[in-house]
Design a protein around this motif. Structure first.
Motif, PDB file in Angstrom:
ATOM      1  N   VAL A 100       0.868  -1.049   0.112  1.00 32.52           N
ATOM      2  CA  VAL A 100       0.073   0.038   0.007  1.00 32.52           C
ATOM      3  C   VAL A 100       0.917   1.180  -0.044  1.00 32.52           C
ATOM      4  N   ASN A 101       1.755   1.264   0.901  1.00 31.09           N
ATOM      5  CA  ASN A 101       2.714   2.445   1.115  1.00 31.09           C
ATOM      6  C   ASN A 101       3.526   2.848  -0.239  1.00 31.09           C
ATOM      7  N   LEU A 102       4.177   1.578  -0.975  1.00 34.75           N
ATOM      8  CA  LEU A 102       4.931   1.559  -1.892  1.00 34.75           C
ATOM      9  C   LEU A 102       4.028   2.239  -3.379  1.00 34.75           C
ATOM     10  N   SER A 103       3.053   1.667  -3.399  1.00 33.78           N
ATOM     11  CA  SER A 103       2.021   2.323  -4.322  1.00 33.78           C
ATOM     12  C   SER A 103       1.732   3.649  -4.358  1.00 33.78           C
ATOM     13  N   LEU A 104       1.663   4.002  -3.296  1.00 34.15           N
ATOM     14  CA  LEU A 104       1.326   5.540  -3.171  1.00 34.15           C
ATOM     15  C   LEU A 104       2.622   6.350  -3.250  1.00 34.15           C
ATOM     16  N   SER A 105       3.707   5.910  -2.743  1.00 30.29           N
ATOM     17  CA  SER A 105       5.321   6.682  -2.910  1.00 30.29           C
ATOM     18  C   SER A 105       5.549   6.663  -4.361  1.00 30.29           C
ATOM     19  N   LEU A 106       5.452   5.251  -4.855  1.00 30.41           N
ATOM     20  CA  LEU A 106       6.117   4.789  -6.258  1.00 30.41           C
ATOM     21  C   LEU A 106       5.236   5.796  -7.437  1.00 30.41           C
ATOM     22  N   THR A 107       3.797   5.951  -6.970  1.00 32.95           N
ATOM     23  CA  THR A 107       3.117   6.698  -8.081  1.00 32.95           C
ATOM     24  C   THR A 107       3.397   8.199  -8.209  1.00 32.95           C
ATOM     25  N   LEU A 108       3.558   8.900  -6.829  1.00 32.42           N
ATOM     26  CA  LEU A 108       3.975  10.164  -6.940  1.00 32.42           C
ATOM     27  C   LEU A 108       5.382  10.390  -7.299  1.00 32.42           C
ATOM     28  N   TRP A 109       6.284   9.625  -6.889  1.00 32.79           N
ATOM     29  CA  TRP A 109       7.651   9.700  -7.644  1.00 32.79           C
ATOM     30  C   TRP A 109       7.819   9.587  -8.980  1.00 32.79           C
ATOM     31  N   MET A 110       7.185   8.617  -9.433  1.00 35.39           N
ATOM     32  CA  MET A 110       7.277   8.440 -11.100  1.00 35.39           C
ATOM     33  C   MET A 110       6.685   9.424 -11.852  1.00 35.39           C
ATOM     34  N   SER A 111       5.704   9.900 -11.094  1.00 37.40           N
ATOM     35  CA  SER A 111       4.927  11.442 -11.886  1.00 37.40           C
ATOM     36  C   SER A 111       6.073  12.507 -11.677  1.00 37.40           C
ATOM     37  N   ARG A 152      14.195   6.951  -2.942  1.00 34.89           N
ATOM     38  CA  ARG A 152      13.224   7.740  -2.171  1.00 34.89           C
ATOM     39  C   ARG A 152      11.996   7.139  -2.134  1.00 34.89           C
ATOM     40  N   PRO A 153      11.254   6.762  -3.157  1.00 39.90           N
ATOM     41  CA  PRO A 153       9.900   5.968  -2.749  1.00 39.90           C
ATOM     42  C   PRO A 153      10.078   4.811  -1.790  1.00 39.90           C
ATOM     43  N   TRP A 154      11.318   3.975  -1.801  1.00 39.09           N
ATOM     44  CA  TRP A 154      11.233   2.794  -0.927  1.00 39.09           C
ATOM     45  C   TRP A 154      11.740   3.353   0.492  1.00 39.09           C
ATOM     46  N   THR A 155      12.687   4.499   0.708  1.00 37.89           N
ATOM     47  CA  THR A 155      12.536   5.004   2.056  1.00 37.89           C
ATOM     48  C   THR A 155      11.176   5.618   2.548  1.00 37.89           C
ATOM     49  N   LEU A 156      10.552   6.291   1.733  1.00 39.87           N
ATOM     50  CA  LEU A 156       9.230   6.881   2.013  1.00 39.87           C
ATOM     51  C   LEU A 156       8.369   5.691   2.545  1.00 39.87           C
ATOM     52  N   ILE A 206       2.456  12.048  13.138  1.00 35.86           N
ATOM     53  CA  ILE A 206       3.539  12.547  12.672  1.00 35.86           C
ATOM     54  C   ILE A 206       3.998  11.830  11.389  1.00 35.86           C
ATOM     55  N   GLN A 207       3.868  10.737  11.186  1.00 29.24           N
ATOM     56  CA  GLN A 207       4.358   9.839   9.873  1.00 29.24           C
ATOM     57  C   GLN A 207       3.354  10.288   8.639  1.00 29.24           C
ATOM     58  N   SER A 208       2.144  10.677   8.772  1.00 33.88           N
ATOM     59  CA  SER A 208       1.356  10.942   7.877  1.00 33.88           C
ATOM     60  C   SER A 208       1.914  12.509   7.258  1.00 33.88           C
ATOM     61  N   TYR A 209       2.224  13.214   8.136  1.00 27.20           N
ATOM     62  CA  TYR A 209       2.514  14.778   7.962  1.00 27.20           C
ATOM     63  C   TYR A 209       4.165  14.498   7.175  1.00 27.20           C
ATOM     64  N   VAL A 210       5.136  13.418   7.699  1.00 26.68           N
ATOM     65  CA  VAL A 210       6.431  13.480   7.054  1.00 26.68           C
ATOM     66  C   VAL A 210       6.422  12.742   5.601  1.00 26.68           C
ATOM     67  N   PHE A 211       5.304  11.716   5.604  1.00 24.96           N
ATOM     68  CA  PHE A 211       5.195  11.391   4.203  1.00 24.96           C
ATOM     69  C   PHE A 211       4.755  12.485   3.166  1.00 24.96           C
ATOM     70  N   SER A 212       3.725  13.109   3.568  1.00 20.73           N
ATOM     71  CA  SER A 212       3.190  14.381   2.696  1.00 20.73           C
ATOM     72  C   SER A 212       4.030  15.376   2.560  1.00 20.73           C
ATOM     73  N   ILE A 213       4.971  15.797   3.399  1.00 21.26           N
ATOM     74  CA  ILE A 213       5.713  16.870   3.357  1.00 21.26           C
ATOM     75  C   ILE A 213       6.972  16.577   2.506  1.00 21.26           C
ATOM     76  N   LEU A 214       7.710  15.256   2.506  1.00 21.01           N
ATOM     77  CA  LEU A 214       8.484  14.736   1.555  1.00 21.01           C
ATOM     78  C   LEU A 214       8.018  14.658   0.313  1.00 21.01           C
ATOM     79  N   SER A 215       6.795  14.153   0.181  1.00 23.87           N
ATOM     80  CA  SER A 215       6.525  14.150  -1.295  1.00 23.87           C
ATOM     81  C   SER A 215       6.380  15.577  -1.803  1.00 23.87           C
TER      82      SER A 215
END
Length: 223
Positions: A100-111, A152-156, A206-215
């Motif tokens: 789930v988390n990788l699908s979110l981060s990888l989609t954003l990072w690829m775009s 980057r998407p993997w670390t997120l 905190i983790q939801s904020y960190v995920f979105s702010i790094l994106s």
């Protein structure tokens, strides 16, 4: 009977009809709707949170891309509600799964990467070499920057998954160990478990904020 501590994160339904993943759609239930002329306290709290996040994200984005803030605020609220839903008993934690988390981060990072290399190629090439880098280190720094961009998407996703797993494992371990304890230690264990529960709520926020702010920061680099 739980044979493994990690069984609490396993989907218990059929693979072809896994109802546990529908928990991701329950986020929509917690979005406040306007049924009355006057806003409720929950709506007021929700709007204050949205305004606070908008002011926070506005400082990190260019004015011409300010309309894209809604994407990152929505991402933060979705991850926040999914994290908090996992704290309810007999509930499935979708954000504790790497898929789930990788699908979110990888989609954003690829775009972001596709947009950056197609529209701002010179800017993306400049980012590969930091300022004031010596000549003999330039090739080495390009390799390091490329690797850092790729992971980057993997670390997120791994950061969010590890934090959710650790907190839920501690809570489940404390809860299962309380059955075999002496009754005089139970009040102390209940206090410790409540403190862990409050800590897990703060970690979810905190983790939801960190995920979105790094994106958002990755989005700024591509522009």
């Amino acid at each position: 009977m739980m044979t493994n501590l990690f069984n609490i994160f396993d989907p218990s339904t059929n693979m072809y009809l896994s109802m546990n993943w529908l928990m991701m759609m329950m986020v929509l239930i917690f979005i406040p709707f306007n049924y009355w002329l006057k806003m409720s306290r929950y709506q007021i709290m929700f709007m204050l949170l949205m305004k606070m996040m908008f002011k926070e994200f506005k400082l990190l984005i260019l004015n011409k891309y300010i309309s894209n803030i809604i994407i990152f605020i929505s991402l933060m609220m979705m991850i926040l509600f999914m994290n908090l839903l996992g704290l309810f008993p007999y509930n499935f934690t979708s954000t504790s799964h790497l898929t789930v988390n990788l699908s979110l981060s990888l989609t954003l990072w690829m775009s972001f990467i596709m947009f950056g290399w197609s529209m701002n190629m010179n800017n993306m090439l400049i980012h590969l070499i930091p300022l004031n880098t010596p000549m003999f280190l330039m090739n080495f720094m390009v390799m390091i920057e490329l690797i850092s961009n790729i992971i980057r998407p993997w670390t997120l996703s791994i950061r969010l998954t590890a934090n959710m797993l650790a907190g839920h494992l501690l809570l489940s371990l404390m809860g299962s160990s309380m059955n075999n304890m002496f009754w005089m230690i139970l009040p102390l264990m209940i206090i410790i478990q409540n403190m862990l529960f409050i800590l897990e709520i703060s970690v979810s926020m905190i983790q939801s904020y960190v995920f979105s702010i790094l994106s958002l920061l990755y989005f700024n680099e591509s522009n």
